[in-house]
Scaffold this motif. Structure first.
Motif, PDB file in Angstrom:
ATOM      1  N   SER A  13       0.808  -1.219   0.000  1.00 57.89           N
ATOM      2  CA  SER A  13       0.000   0.000   0.000  1.00 57.89           C
ATOM      3  C   SER A  13       0.842   1.270   0.000  1.00 57.89           C
ATOM      4  N   THR A  14       2.142   1.160   0.290  1.00 61.70           N
ATOM      5  CA  THR A  14       2.991   2.348   0.408  1.00 61.70           C
ATOM      6  C   THR A  14       4.172   2.361  -0.548  1.00 61.70           C
ATOM      7  N   LYS A  15       4.461   1.249  -1.211  1.00 64.41           N
ATOM      8  CA  LYS A  15       5.707   1.149  -1.974  1.00 64.41           C
ATOM      9  C   LYS A  15       5.789   2.166  -3.106  1.00 64.41           C
ATOM     10  N   GLN A  16       4.640   2.642  -3.592  1.00 62.65           N
ATOM     11  CA  GLN A  16       4.644   3.627  -4.675  1.00 62.65           C
ATOM     12  C   GLN A  16       5.217   4.972  -4.228  1.00 62.65           C
ATOM     13  N   HIS A  17       5.328   5.181  -2.927  1.00 60.72           N
ATOM     14  CA  HIS A  17       5.862   6.441  -2.405  1.00 60.72           C
ATOM     15  C   HIS A  17       7.372   6.401  -2.206  1.00 60.72           C
ATOM     16  N   PHE A  18       8.008   5.279  -2.548  1.00 59.52           N
ATOM     17  CA  PHE A  18       9.451   5.142  -2.383  1.00 59.52           C
ATOM     18  C   PHE A  18      10.108   4.921  -3.742  1.00 59.52           C
ATOM     19  N   VAL A  19      11.354   5.349  -3.864  1.00 63.54           N
ATOM     20  CA  VAL A  19      12.021   5.330  -5.169  1.00 63.54           C
ATOM     21  C   VAL A  19      12.396   3.920  -5.598  1.00 63.54           C
ATOM     22  N   ASP A  20      12.575   3.773  -6.895  1.00 68.13           N
ATOM     23  CA  ASP A  20      13.165   2.579  -7.483  1.00 68.13           C
ATOM     24  C   ASP A  20      14.681   2.720  -7.320  1.00 68.13           C
ATOM     25  N   ASP A  21      15.270   1.887  -6.483  1.00 68.79           N
ATOM     26  CA  ASP A  21      16.702   2.018  -6.184  1.00 68.79           C
ATOM     27  C   ASP A  21      17.574   1.813  -7.420  1.00 68.79           C
ATOM     28  N   ARG A  22      17.083   1.051  -8.387  1.00 68.56           N
ATOM     29  CA  ARG A  22      17.868   0.837  -9.605  1.00 68.56           C
ATOM     30  C   ARG A  22      17.948   2.112 -10.436  1.00 68.56           C
ATOM     31  N   LYS A  23      16.910   2.904 -10.372  1.00 70.16           N
ATOM     32  CA  LYS A  23      16.843   4.127 -11.164  1.00 70.16           C
ATOM     33  C   LYS A  23      17.652   5.252 -10.538  1.00 70.16           C
ATOM     34  N   TYR A  24      17.812   5.197  -9.214  1.00 63.15           N
ATOM     35  CA  TYR A  24      18.504   6.268  -8.490  1.00 63.15           C
ATOM     36  C   TYR A  24      19.631   5.684  -7.637  1.00 63.15           C
ATOM     37  N   PRO A  25      20.673   5.165  -8.259  1.00 57.50           N
ATOM     38  CA  PRO A  25      21.755   4.542  -7.488  1.00 57.50           C
ATOM     39  C   PRO A  25      22.623   5.583  -6.787  1.00 57.50           C
ATOM     40  N   TYR A  26      23.254   5.150  -5.719  1.00 54.52           N
ATOM     41  CA  TYR A  26      24.278   5.942  -5.043  1.00 54.52           C
ATOM     42  C   TYR A  26      25.315   4.975  -4.503  1.00 54.52           C
ATOM     43  N   THR A  27      26.475   5.492  -4.157  1.00 47.23           N
ATOM     44  CA  THR A  27      27.572   4.637  -3.716  1.00 47.23           C
ATOM     45  C   THR A  27      27.711   4.702  -2.197  1.00 47.23           C
ATOM     46  N   GLN A  28      27.769   3.550  -1.572  1.00 46.76           N
ATOM     47  CA  GLN A  28      27.932   3.471  -0.121  1.00 46.76           C
ATOM     48  C   GLN A  28      29.380   3.101   0.196  1.00 46.76           C
ATOM     49  N   ALA A  29      30.196   4.095   0.466  1.00 46.22           N
ATOM     50  CA  ALA A  29      31.568   3.816   0.891  1.00 46.22           C
ATOM     51  C   ALA A  29      31.563   3.126   2.249  1.00 46.22           C
ATOM     52  N   GLN A  30      30.618   3.489   3.076  1.00 40.32           N
ATOM     53  CA  GLN A  30      30.246   2.760   4.290  1.00 40.32           C
ATOM     54  C   GLN A  30      28.742   2.554   4.199  1.00 40.32           C
ATOM     55  N   PRO A  31      28.213   1.450   4.738  1.00 39.10           N
ATOM     56  CA  PRO A  31      26.773   1.193   4.598  1.00 39.10           C
ATOM     57  C   PRO A  31      25.922   2.367   5.076  1.00 39.10           C
ATOM     58  N   PHE A  32      24.974   2.767   4.244  1.00 37.37           N
ATOM     59  CA  PHE A  32      24.073   3.873   4.571  1.00 37.37           C
ATOM     60  C   PHE A  32      22.756   3.641   3.852  1.00 37.37           C
ATOM     61  N   ASN A  33      21.676   3.514   4.605  1.00 39.11           N
ATOM     62  CA  ASN A  33      20.349   3.308   4.033  1.00 39.11           C
ATOM     63  C   ASN A  33      19.709   4.669   3.748  1.00 39.11           C
ATOM     64  N   TRP A  34      19.545   4.962   2.482  1.00 35.83           N
ATOM     65  CA  TRP A  34      18.975   6.240   2.078  1.00 35.83           C
ATOM     66  C   TRP A  34      17.551   5.997   1.590  1.00 35.83           C
ATOM     67  N   TYR A  35      16.582   6.303   2.459  1.00 33.26           N
ATOM     68  CA  TYR A  35      15.172   6.116   2.121  1.00 33.26           C
ATOM     69  C   TYR A  35      14.642   7.407   1.510  1.00 33.26           C
ATOM     70  N   ARG A  36      14.022   7.292   0.331  1.00 33.48           N
ATOM     71  CA  ARG A  36      13.630   8.477  -0.421  1.00 33.48           C
ATOM     72  C   ARG A  36      12.235   8.353  -1.009  1.00 33.48           C
ATOM     73  N   GLY A  37      11.560   9.503  -1.118  1.00 35.38           N
ATOM     74  CA  GLY A  37      10.270   9.573  -1.779  1.00 35.38           C
ATOM     75  C   GLY A  37      10.302  10.685  -2.799  1.00 35.38           C
ATOM     76  N   TYR A  38      10.402  10.340  -4.075  1.00 30.41           N
ATOM     77  CA  TYR A  38      10.477  11.344  -5.129  1.00 30.41           C
ATOM     78  C   TYR A  38       9.102  11.553  -5.733  1.00 30.41           C
ATOM     79  N   GLN A  39       8.338  12.455  -5.110  1.00 31.54           N
ATOM     80  CA  GLN A  39       7.050  12.891  -5.609  1.00 31.54           C
ATOM     81  C   GLN A  39       6.744  14.222  -4.941  1.00 31.54           C
TER      82      GLN A  39
END
Length: 561
Positions: free
Chosen positions: A84-110
């Motif tokens: 019910s909520t996944k549409q409010h979160f980004v597609d990680d494949r479309k918006y990659p970033y590099t984790q030099a150290q582990p970092f969970n970046w939760y995003r909503g692009y709307q």
């Protein structure tokens, strides 16, 4: 300069801070363009899952399928994530970033960004927070104190509406609050026990939450559905979509442009000022330029910082406003690994009504009256209680009528509490861009590196120990402490990287959120933060934004910017 692309003010981002910047600037008469990199999302109309039952959703609304985990490997790990909520979160494949150290970046692009999915806690900071860096010799001093921001806390609270309970404690200043939602029987029991055991130092209160318990400015009160992250069709909680952006639009001064990826800010070497922004269309990838007298960066901590780093010129070879070399550094997030679970086998003749969307809270009590020997700063606790449901029978092998009758009655009371601890600013925790590795819109890839330090680890242990002690003091049963490792970013309170300060040699922004060396640019999202106080930060972002917008308009009228 194209006059059709020229406005008074440009706001980058439409979320928590961007919505407030738009409202304040539009209401002060400025023709304002809001640029949102994400898709259009209209209030109510585009909340497609808000009123659906689980059986009307794919896979009975299970949390994440294999396909979900493949498309959204980071987003799908969030506790809010389901069908019910996944549409409010980004597609990680479309918006990659590099984790030099582990970092969970939760995003909503709307449109509205993460203001649709936030936890809605809105506590004020106090001078215990604003003065800590100076007193302890950590990072840099905040350039403001509580007295500077208190009128803007008032301004924001009166407009957004929030319910809850004032603690009466100086470390958690009093707020403008609607009546709290009622505590359930177990919470009332714990509150009374705390009063007996802890002499007022530790309290259980109803959280200050941007959820209405009463009608407010035409918005309805909470219906007790606890499905907030789908979007609230009743406008019972604060979001940009439901509150600030409509207020901005009502002035006739707002232009909202979704699907607009900001590449960089345009710096005019001859005029020594920023004149506008470069924008890449999300679909066509065509580049456009928009111009204004002032620019508000409200794109969220990492994105705003990346835009500044990508805004390079002869004057600013290392990123706009980066004279200090601090741009991108001092990244912070809270940590929440320490806490406890418990049960309670009494009060079984008591229940509760609805699915309350607010929690209980235990305000910070460490390093307040007494200095702790093991760590600096402190933590508060979110507290959640309920009576166990029929799902407690899922893992057993029982069957038959007696079993069915047993699990259709509520089980014992359950409690879950976790601490939210402050993270000290550290120059080595940072974000930077890789200019030779760009995404499909030509935007350099973001790199993130953050680790929790010894102070946070010592604090987490005490968070667990205190949680166990408080549960036992309340007479709860089956008390079990936990101290889980936490991946930075997981609390979704990323802060710092373009900090405010008194000295341009050690900070990016001044006391009014202006870039020291580019004073017609204001940065008011989490990137401006100087420290990461225990309390949730969004209310402070909103107050700083309203304060900066007021100052910007005053300076425009005076002709200084």
């Amino acid at each position: 300069m194209n006059e059709t692309n020229t406005v008074d003010a440009i706001v980058v981002g439409s979320g928590m801070s961007g919505g407030w910047a738009a409202k304040e600037l539009c209401e002060k008469g400025l023709k304002t363009l809001v640029l949102e990199r994400g898709v259009q999302l209209r209030h109510i109309e585009d909340y497609k899952t808000a009123l659906k039952n689980p059986w009307e959703l794919p896979h009975n609304n299970r949390t994440a399928t294999n396909a979900d985990r493949a498309a959204q490997p980071i987003q799908s790990t969030l506790y809010l994530y389901d069908q019910s909520t996944k549409q409010h979160f980004v597609d990680d494949r479309k918006y990659p970033y590099t984790q030099a150290q582990p970092f969970n970046w939760y995003r909503g692009y709307q449109v509205g960004g993460r203001s649709l999915m936030w936890a809605r806690h809105v506590f004020r900071y106090s001078d215990l927070d604003f003065e800590a860096n100076l007193k302890e010799g950590v990072g840099v001093d905040w350039p403001i104190r509580y007295a500077d921001i208190a009128p803007w806390y008032d301004h924001v609270e009166k407009f957004i509406g929030a319910s809850g309970e004032n603690s009466g404690l100086p470390q958690l200043p009093a707020q403008n609050l609607q009546p709290p939602f009622e505590m359930n029987a177990l919470e009332k029991h714990i509150k009374a026990r705390f009063a007996e055991k802890f002499d007022g130092e530790r309290k259980l209160i109803c959280s200050s939450t941007a959820v209405l318990s009463r009608e407010h400015n035409g918005r309805g009160p909470c219906r007790g559905r606890n499905q907030c992250a789908r979007g609230c069709p009743y406008s019972a909680y604060f979001s940009s979509n439901g509150v600030t952006l409509p207020a901005a639009a009502a002035t006739g001064n707002l232009t909202l442009r979704p699907d607009s990826v900001v590449h960089s800010l345009i710096y005019d070497e001859g005029r020594n000022k920023v004149t506008g922004v470069r924008v890449v269309d999300m679909e066509t990838k065509k580049t456009s330029e928009y111009f204004a007298r002032i620019v508000f960066l409200c794109a969220s901590t990492l994105n705003s910082t990346a835009i500044l780093l990508n805004s390079r010129s002869l004057r600013f070879p290392d990123g706009l406003g980066n004279d200090s070399g601090e741009l991108g550094h001092n990244l912070m997030d809270h940590h929440n690994g320490g806490g406890a679970t418990a049960s309670y086998s009494r009060l079984l003749d008591r229940y509760y009504r609805g699915r309350r969307s607010t929690s209980m809270y235990i305000p910070r009590f460490r390093n307040v009256a007494r200095k702790e020997p093991k760590f600096a700063r402190g933590y508060g606790y979110e507290v959640y209680t309920n009576r166990s449901s029929w799902t407690r029978g899922m893992d057993g092998a029982d069957f038959g009528a007696d079993f069915k009758n047993a699990i259709t009655r509520p089980g014992e009371w359950q409690l879950y509490t976790e601490g939210y601890g402050e993270t000290l600013p550290n120059h080595e925790n940072r974000v930077w861009i890789t200019t030779d590795d760009s995404d499909r819109w030509g935007i350099p890839r973001i790199n993130v590196s953050m680790q929790y330090g010894p102070n946070e680890k010592a604090m987490a242990q005490q968070m667990m120990d205190d949680a166990v002690e408080m549960c036992e003091a309340a007479g709860l049963e089956n008390v079990k402490g936990f101290n889980h490792p936490v991946t930075p970013g997981s609390v979704i309170h990323e802060m710092g990287t373009a900090r405010m300060g008194r000295d341009p040699k050690t900070s990016v922004l001044n006391a009014h959120n202006q870039i020291h060396s580019a004073p017609n640019v204001f940065v008011t999202d989490g990137s401006c933060m100087v420290s990461s106080p225990t309390q949730n930060p969004s209310l402070t972002y909103m107050a700083l934004t309203a304060r900066a917008a007021n100052y910007a308009v005053e300076q425009m009228k005076a002709g200084t910017i």
